[in-house]
Structure formats: structure tokens, C-alpha cells
Scaffold this active site. Structure first.
Site, PDB file in Angstrom:
ATOM      1  CD  GLU A 143      -2.772  -5.612  27.209  1.00 26.26           C
ATOM      2  OE1 GLU A 143      -2.590  -6.192  26.125  1.00 26.26           O
ATOM      3  OE2 GLU A 143      -3.872  -5.162  27.569  1.00 26.26           O
ATOM      4  CD  GLU A 240      -6.334  -7.668  22.755  1.00 22.86           C
ATOM      5  OE1 GLU A 240      -7.146  -6.918  23.337  1.00 22.86           O
ATOM      6  OE2 GLU A 240      -5.116  -7.695  23.044  1.00 22.86           O
TER       7      GLU A 240
END
Length: 259
Positions: A143, A240
Site C-alpha cells: 500500500e 477506512e
């Protein structure tokens, strides 16, 4: 069809962690994700997943000393053994929890480590992790993170992530594309996702500025979510974000975006 997973590290924090599964299910979520499971016995998490009929979409590999500010150790050349031990620990949890994707936060590059040494460590560690996970039928994700929120984070762009994946030679690594982080670092969200869709294994969302829920900032989520359906993205999208005024109140964004 849009599949949203509640990130239990950031949502439903009004209650203790193990209670968040039930809250997510009652709110209509079918999938969940979170940063780390390691503070809890895998069996206790598995019980909550089964009781609430939830799928655990992903969690992260161990990321060093989180409380001390570490955000991963894959770019630390002197911590290879610790990284490999962490992969083994993550696999143990993934087996128990039915997880099919694990994310690797590569970390903040230490000041005394050269770019070349950090790059070599990341490539070598990802090769190891990707191979170990492939044997378990689990995909590895990496990520890119914005360097405004985490200064010095080694992996901060989509093309950088793709280059690292190519360097590993592994076909078991994909990008975890976080829309919030990439809005801050790159922009061009729709074009980047379209161009790299086969290499994107998971998507996460939050608005900018503030990392609050969609509809609170500058990102056109009605357009982006529609585009993801149009181009055939079939994976989960992790919510998120930090609720601006409480988790349940913040979920009004779903109806506002036609979800």
C-alpha cells in the site's frame, strides 16, 4: 456491484474492538477489515466473524512497534528475520480467520539506510512474503501511503509500487489502492485506477481533507464508485475513514451516494 467492508480499526470505535463486529453487521456490512488482529486470540475473532456472518477481507502483516511510531519494517535491512517471523504469524491468523489477502506496510525508511539498501530490503522481503503466502493461497498487497500523514514512508506512489512488484518477479502481489492517500500524493484517481485495474487487489476510501467519510471533502465519490462498477472492479472497498461525528451518524453518506 459495490462491496463495502467496514474498517474496524477506524469505525465503531464507540465500543470495544470485539463488539465492533456486531455493530458492523447491524449497520448492514457483509465484510470487515482492520489493521492488526495480534492483540487478540484468533479464535475470539473467528467467533465474532461466524456469529455476525461477516467475511474478514484483510488485515496487515505485523508492522514493528506501532505504539512507538513504526509503520512497517520491510524497508529495514537489519530486521529481515523479524519480518519473516511476522509473515509466519500473519499466516497463522489468516488460516484461522479465512483471510485471502494480507497487506504489507513497508515502513518508514531509517535515516541511516540508503535508498538502494531500503529498496533491496523491500524487494527481498516481498519476494519471501509473496512466496510464503502463495503456498497458503493468500495474496500479498502493498500500500502506497501519503507522506504528509506519515513523513518518510518509503512507498508513496502507484508507479513506485508497480515497479517494486515487477522487480520481485512475483505474480502474487497486488496494490492496495487507498483513494485518500493517492488523492494527496497524485490525484488523477480515475485514470490511475483504470490504467492499473489488473494490478489493484483492494481499494480503500476516505475523503480529503480530514480523512472523513465520503461527501465531506473534495473527492467525487459518486463518480468514482460508479466508475468502479463500470470498469468491472469486483473486489471489496474498505471504509477506512474517521467518522466526523460518530460512526452511525456518518453512515448517511451511503444513501447520499446511492448505496
Amino acid at each position: 456491484m459495490t462491496k463495502l467492508a467496514a474498517n474496524l480499526t477506524m469505525l465503531f470505535t464507540e465500543v470495544d474492538f470485539l463488539e465492533r463486529f456486531g455493530e458492523a453487521a447491524r449497520a448492514g456490512f457483509k465484510g470487515v477489515e482492520f489493521l492488526f488482529p495480534y492483540a487478540f486470540e484468533a479464535e475470539r475473532i473467528a467467533e465474532q466473524l461466524a456469529a455476525c456472518k461477516l467475511e474478514l477481507v484483510l488485515h496487515n502483516l505485523p508492522a514493528g512497534n506501532w505504539e512507538a511510531g513504526e509503520r512497517g519494517i520491510a524497508c529495514h535491512p537489519d530486521r529481515k528475520a523479524e519480518f519473516e517471523d511476522g509473515v509466519g504469524r500473519a499466516i497463522t491468523y489468516a488460516r484461522a480467520l479465512g483471510v485471502k489477502q494480507l497487506n504489507c506496510l513497508v515502513g518508514i525508511k531509517p535515516n541511516n539506510v540508503t535508498d538502494a539498501a531500503a529498496y533491496g530490503a523491500v524487494v527481498d522481503n516481498l519476494k519471501f512474503a509473496a512466496s510464503a503466502l502463495q503456498a497458503e493461497n493468500i495474496r500479498l498487497l502493498i500500500e502506497p501511503i501519503n507522506t504528509f500523514d506519515i513523513p518518510g514512508f518509503y512507498l508513496s506512489g502507484t508507479e513506485q509500487a508497480l515497479n517494486i512488484i515487477r522487480e520481485t518477479g512475483s505474480d502474487n502481489i497486488r496494490v492496495q489502492y487507498d483513494i485518500y492517500h493517492m488523492q494527496r500524493m497524485e490525484g488523477e484517481l480515475a485514470a490511475t485506477i483504470k490504467a492499473n485495474l489488473p494490478m489493484i487487489g483492494h481499494i480503500q476510501l476516505a475523503d480529503n481533507p480530514g480523512r472523513f467519510e465520503p461527501g465531506t471533502g473534495e473527492i467525487n465519490y459518486r463518480f468514482l464508485l460508479g466508475m468502479l462498477d463500470e470498469i468491472g472492479y469486483s473486489g471489496w472497498i474498505g471504509c477506512e475513514y474517521k467518522p466526523k461525528a460518530g460512526t452511525i451518524a456518518g453512515l448517511k453518506w451511503l444513501a447520499e451516494h446511492g448505496l
